[in-house]
Structures are given as structure tokens and as C-alpha cells.
Design a protein around this motif. Structure first.
Motif, PDB file in Angstrom:
ATOM      1  N   ALA A   9       0.830  -1.205   0.000  1.00  0.00           N
ATOM      2  CA  ALA A   9       0.000   0.000   0.000  1.00  0.00           C
ATOM      3  C   ALA A   9       0.864   1.254   0.000  1.00  0.00           C
ATOM      4  O   ALA A   9       0.556   2.239  -0.695  1.00  0.00           O
ATOM      5  CB  ALA A   9      -0.920  -0.006   1.214  1.00  0.00           C
ATOM      6  N   PHE A  10       1.960   1.228   0.765  1.00  0.00           N
ATOM      7  CA  PHE A  10       2.844   2.385   0.821  1.00  0.00           C
ATOM      8  C   PHE A  10       3.504   2.645  -0.529  1.00  0.00           C
ATOM      9  O   PHE A  10       3.514   3.780  -1.027  1.00  0.00           O
ATOM     10  CB  PHE A  10       3.918   2.161   1.892  1.00  0.00           C
ATOM     11  N   THR A  11       4.044   1.597  -1.138  1.00  0.00           N
ATOM     12  CA  THR A  11       4.752   1.783  -2.412  1.00  0.00           C
ATOM     13  C   THR A  11       3.804   2.182  -3.536  1.00  0.00           C
ATOM     14  O   THR A  11       4.132   3.061  -4.342  1.00  0.00           O
ATOM     15  CB  THR A  11       5.512   0.500  -2.804  1.00  0.00           C
ATOM     16  N   ILE A  12       2.626   1.578  -3.591  1.00  0.00           N
ATOM     17  CA  ILE A  12       1.711   1.919  -4.691  1.00  0.00           C
ATOM     18  C   ILE A  12       1.099   3.297  -4.487  1.00  0.00           C
ATOM     19  O   ILE A  12       0.838   4.033  -5.442  1.00  0.00           O
ATOM     20  CB  ILE A  12       0.615   0.845  -4.858  1.00  0.00           C
ATOM     21  N   VAL A  16       9.777  -5.633   7.430  1.00  0.00           N
ATOM     22  CA  VAL A  16       9.996  -4.388   8.181  1.00  0.00           C
ATOM     23  C   VAL A  16      11.274  -3.707   7.712  1.00  0.00           C
ATOM     24  O   VAL A  16      11.313  -2.485   7.486  1.00  0.00           O
ATOM     25  CB  VAL A  16      10.057  -4.664   9.692  1.00  0.00           C
ATOM     26  N   PHE A  17      12.342  -4.474   7.547  1.00  0.00           N
ATOM     27  CA  PHE A  17      13.624  -3.908   7.115  1.00  0.00           C
ATOM     28  C   PHE A  17      13.497  -3.261   5.731  1.00  0.00           C
ATOM     29  O   PHE A  17      13.937  -2.122   5.518  1.00  0.00           O
ATOM     30  CB  PHE A  17      14.692  -5.006   7.087  1.00  0.00           C
ATOM     31  N   SER A  18      12.871  -3.985   4.788  1.00  0.00           N
ATOM     32  CA  SER A  18      12.716  -3.432   3.433  1.00  0.00           C
ATOM     33  C   SER A  18      11.765  -2.240   3.427  1.00  0.00           C
ATOM     34  O   SER A  18      11.950  -1.286   2.665  1.00  0.00           O
ATOM     35  CB  SER A  18      12.233  -4.510   2.462  1.00  0.00           C
ATOM     36  N   LEU A  19      10.751  -2.271   4.296  1.00  0.00           N
ATOM     37  CA  LEU A  19       9.818  -1.152   4.376  1.00  0.00           C
ATOM     38  C   LEU A  19      10.526   0.111   4.849  1.00  0.00           C
ATOM     39  O   LEU A  19      10.281   1.213   4.322  1.00  0.00           O
ATOM     40  CB  LEU A  19       8.668  -1.501   5.325  1.00  0.00           C
ATOM     41  N   PHE A  61      10.943   3.515   2.713  1.00  0.00           N
ATOM     42  CA  PHE A  61      10.513   4.803   3.263  1.00  0.00           C
ATOM     43  C   PHE A  61      11.616   5.851   3.107  1.00  0.00           C
ATOM     44  O   PHE A  61      11.347   6.988   2.717  1.00  0.00           O
ATOM     45  CB  PHE A  61      10.146   4.648   4.744  1.00  0.00           C
ATOM     46  N   VAL A  62      12.844   5.462   3.402  1.00  0.00           N
ATOM     47  CA  VAL A  62      13.963   6.401   3.296  1.00  0.00           C
ATOM     48  C   VAL A  62      14.169   6.824   1.836  1.00  0.00           C
ATOM     49  O   VAL A  62      14.294   8.016   1.524  1.00  0.00           O
ATOM     50  CB  VAL A  62      15.255   5.779   3.863  1.00  0.00           C
ATOM     51  N   VAL A  63      14.189   5.839   0.931  1.00  0.00           N
ATOM     52  CA  VAL A  63      14.419   6.142  -0.486  1.00  0.00           C
ATOM     53  C   VAL A  63      13.278   6.983  -1.051  1.00  0.00           C
ATOM     54  O   VAL A  63      13.500   7.972  -1.766  1.00  0.00           O
ATOM     55  CB  VAL A  63      14.581   4.838  -1.292  1.00  0.00           C
ATOM     56  N   TYR A  64      12.047   6.623  -0.725  1.00  0.00           N
ATOM     57  CA  TYR A  64      10.903   7.364  -1.253  1.00  0.00           C
ATOM     58  C   TYR A  64      10.824   8.770  -0.669  1.00  0.00           C
ATOM     59  O   TYR A  64      10.382   9.707  -1.349  1.00  0.00           O
ATOM     60  CB  TYR A  64       9.608   6.602  -0.982  1.00  0.00           C
TER      61      TYR A  64
END
Length: 464
Positions: free
Chosen positions: A12-15, A408-411, A415-418
Motif C-alpha cells: 500500500a505504501f509503495t503503490i 519491516v527492514f525493506s519497508l 521509506f527512506v528512499v521514497y
């Protein structure tokens, strides 16, 4: 938090972040085509300047959109392996068609669009602009088709059983024109046109309030206002048609959208409210029997409610679906009122002197983005607990090998990259807006003209 919830949050966050940009690209593409067509037809250089300016902003949104969209395809394989295996034949066909009919068209003309100014004939450049615009629209076609198939599957059969089951296409065109695809596609297209139009309205309303680029901003504002007015009204048509389709094909979703629990009784239409899922009551302002009337033109017509379905087959977050759906409608109605009022002021000749209306348009671009986001939230959360409606549950679709800690780690990394990408986008967008629509030499000339106008106004006032 368990793995399923974390995987859903991550997707949901990425899309949601990705979906900021494609609607802007589609909407700006339409505006660019109109501006460039007016330049070729009228030979007015100001339309040429506007087309070049908004092409630069289009390039920015297009680039960020491509980068942020790649991540989702990897998530299908890492976090949703069962889902990928189940829908691979369907999604593979749709995504292959997107590559052939959309990306090829966009990439083929993108270079001419960005670097062809003063290098090719104006009509050749217009063809390239139209090609990129159509490519962005075709890209939306295949993404919406794939997503609509999840909502209303058609043209397929199931091969295998249990964890090895998968859907295979038996009729490609039945899959493409599944019961919800056309309604959802037109609704998505029109929302994208509004996103682009309100960005143009926002920027040029800002210029008008600052007293900069006044003449050229009035021209751009009128173009964007025309687009925004037409498609704000058209959204009423596509929205109603889409809701009728949901009532027929996904009655549990419609019941959640309106907080309707009665198994088969007249359904009220809420203007706004709050749903208590435990007591199965909605507190708010409603039109008694309004939903029944919209569906069957009868205030007493029965509408299937949530209690007609087993609890495990209902959307889990009814109030969230209700709120997102009603926020989308409220924004749509606000846009209709705002654009019609602005057209009235335009007709009276007072549009560009009304500061409150211009200030409202400056911030309206945020509402356009919110409307797009909450519309998708309502559609996707209303489909739950199914990832493929009536066939594959979300709880069965995620990858069993992926752990919660890995997600969680990838999220956190996403978040940082986005966040960095969002900062970069806003920084570059602000820089381009501050620079204005003119090139350096033209910009200096515009500044001198603006200074001269102010000086003349002060002089005339003192002389008077």
C-alpha cells in the motif's frame, strides 16, 4: 504485526507513493496536446512557451513515476508469491500488452517530445506529444484491466488444486473487457485529467496572485479550467456507472461503502457519517432510501447488506472503506462547484480579480491527489478479504517464506528512499515553478516588462 499485514502495508505504501505521478503524467499530457495544438493553429508564441514549460514538468513526473513503479513488480515475487503464481497468466498477458502498446509508444516518441523543440517541424513535434500522451493512457489501460480482473474475474478457468491452483486465460478479450474494466478505466482516466488540470490551475493561480506572467497565466488557466470543468462533471457519470457495477458484481463492497448492514432492505445514502461495526449503526446525515433510488430508481427497493454475507467474507475495516469513499465523493462535488463557479466568474469577467477563488485553486492540487488516493483505498479495501474476488483470499496469497522482520527492514529502506525521491521531486518542481515558463532571455524580458508596468502604475497614481 503478522507477515500478511506488514506485506499489505508495504505494498500500500509503495503503490500510494507511485500513484502520485502517473495521473499527473496523463493529465499533463492532455494539457500539453491542447497547448501545442493551439500554438500550431494560432501561431501565438505564448502557447509555444506554455507547452515547453509544462513539458519540462511532465518529464519530471514521468521520470519519478517510472522509477517508483519498478519496485511493485519485485514485491509481487517476493511478498506475494502465491498470488503471483495464481494470476501469472492473467497479469503476464496484461503487462506484456502494456510493454508492447504503451511503453513502446511512449519511449518511441519521448525523445522527440523532450529534445525535438526547434529540431523537427511543429506538426512532427505535436505528433510526438500525442504519441506520448496516448502511450501514458494505454499504460493505464492494461494496469486497470489487470486490477479490474481481480475485482470481477472473467475469461478464465482454474487449473490445478490447492496451493498449485492458477488461473489461465480462455478468452483474452473477455478478460480485457471484464464486467468492471471499462467503468474503472474511464473513472481513472478522468481522475488523471483532473490531477493534471488542477496542477496547472494551481501553478498559474499562484502566478496571478503574485502578479507575474499574468497574460500567459490567464491563457493557461482558461485551458486547464475548461478541462477541469468538463471532467469534473464527467466523473459524476463514470462514478455512477461504476457504483452500479459494484452493486451488481461486488455487493459486499457497496454495502461497506455506504455502511449498509440489513440483509435485504432499503438502503440510505449518507452524505457523511461514522460507522460502528460492532453495533452495526451509522451516525451521520443521510437521505433515507437514497442508495436504493440511485440503484433501482425506487426509494423502497431492497439492497443487499453486509449481514447477507458470512463475517469472514466481509471487508474487515468497514468504517475506513466508508470514510475513504465519502471523502472521494466530497472532493468530486467540491471540484464541480469550484469549477462551475470559476466559469461563472470568467463569464462575468471577474475571475482573475477574485483572490479567494485563485487562492482556493492554488491549494486544490492537494485535493486532487487526495481524491485519487482515497478512491483507490476504497476500491482495494472494499475488495477484502479477497485478493481475487471470490477465489483467492489475501490471507492465502502472501509468501510463506518471507518473515515479518525482512518486510519491516525493506519497508524502512523504501521509506527512506521514497522520502528522498519526494524531496527531490518537490525541490525540482518548486525550482521550475519559481523559474517560470520563460527561458532565461525571455524571463529577463518578462521581469523588465513587469517592473515597467508597476512603475507606470505608481507614476500614474502619483500624477492623478
Amino acid at each position: 504485526m503478522d507477515t500478511e499485514i506488514l506485506a499489505r502495508i508495504q505494498f500500500a505504501f509503495t503503490i500510494s507513493f507511485h500513484y502520485i505521478y502517473p495521473p499527473l503524467s496523463i493529465g499533463l499530457g492532455l494539457i500539453m496536446v491542447i497547448m501545442e495544438s493551439l500554438w500550431i493553429r494560432t501561431k501565438n508564441e505564448k502557447y509555444h512557451i506554455l507547452a515547453k514549460f509544462w513539458t519540462k514538468i511532465f518529464a519530471l513526473t514521468f521520470g519519478i513515476g517510472v522509477v517508483t513503479g519498478i519496485v511493485m513488480e519485485f514485491e509481487f515475487g517476493t511478498n506475494w508469491a502465491t498470488y503471483s503464481r495464481y494470476v501469472g497468466d492473467i497479469f503476464g498477458s496484461a503487462l506484456a500488452a502494456e510493454g508492447i502498446f504503451a511503453f513502446a509508444l511512449e519511449s518511441g516518441f519521448l525523445g522527440i517530445l523532450l529534445f525535438g523543440w526547434n529540431r523537427v517541424k511543429p506538426w512532427v513535434h505535436l505528433v510526438a506529444t500525442i504519441g506520448v500522451f496516448l502511450g501514458s493512457m494505454f499504460s493505464a489501460v492494461w494496469i486497470v484491466v489487470a486490477n479490474s480482473w481481480q475485482q470481477t474475474p472473467a475469461g478464465y478457468h482454474i487449473v490445478g488444486e490447492g496451493m498449485n491452483a492458477r488461473a489461465e486465460i480462455t478468452d483474452f478479450w473477455a478478460m480485457v473487457f471484464n464486467p468492471s474494466s471499462v467503468d474503472r478505466l474511464t473513472h481513472t482516466w478522468f481522475a488523471a485529467f483532473l490531477a493534471g488540470a488542477f496542477l496547472v490551475l494551481s501553478v498559474h493561480a499562484y502566478y496571478l496572485l503574485k502578479g507575474r506572467y499574468v497574460e500567459i497565466s490567464k491563457m493557461a488557466f482558461k485551458i486547464a479550467l475548461g478541462v477541469a470543468t468538463v471532467f469534473s462533471l464527467m466523473q459524476l457519470v463514470t462514478g455512477h456507472s461504476s457504483a452500479d457495477g459494484v452493486a451488481e458484481n461486488q455487493p459486499a463492497k457497496l454495502a461497506a461503502m455506504e455502511g449498509h448492514y440489513d440483509k435485504s432492505g432499503p438502503a440510505d445514502l449518507y452524505l457523511f457519517g461514522w460507522v460502528d461495526n460492532e453495533s452495526q449503526e451509522v451516525t451521520g446525515i443521510k437521505i433515507p432510501g437514497g442508495l436504493s433510488f440511485l440503484i433501482d430508481q425506487d426509494f423502497e427497493a431492497p439492497v443487499i447488506g453486509l449481514n447477507a454475507f458470512p463475517e469472514e467474507d466481509r471487508p474487515g475495516q468497514v468504517n475506513a472503506v466508508f470514510q475513504f469513499y465519502h471523502i472521494m465523493i466530497a472532493i468530486g462535488m467540491f471540484f464541480i462547484a469550484l469549477t462551475l463557479y470559476a466559469c461563472f466568474l470568467w463569464w462575468r469577467g471577474t475571475l482573475f480579480t477574485n483572490k479567494w477563488v485563485l487562492k482556493t485553486f492554488v491549494f486544490s492540487v492537494i485535493l486532487a491527489q487526495i481524491g485519487n488516493q482515497v478512491g483507490w483505498f476504497a476500491a482495494e479495501m472494499g475488495r477484502q478479504p479477497w485478493v481475487v474476488y471470490g477465489h483467492l483470499r489475501t490471507s492465502e496469497a502472501f509468501s510463506q517464506a518471507v518473515t515479518a522482520n525482512q518486510i519491516v527492514f525493506s519497508l524502512i529502506l523504501f521509506f527512506v528512499v521514497y522520502a528522498l525521491l519526494l524531496f527531490l521531486f518537490l525541490y525540482l518542481l518548486t525550482k521550475k515553478i519559481k523559474h517560470g515558463p520563460y527561458d532565461e532571455d525571455d524571463n529577463d524580458m518578462e521581469e523588465r516588462r513587469f517592473t515597467k508596468e508597476i512603475t507606470n502604475q505608481v507614476t500614474n497614481t502619483l500624477n492623478a
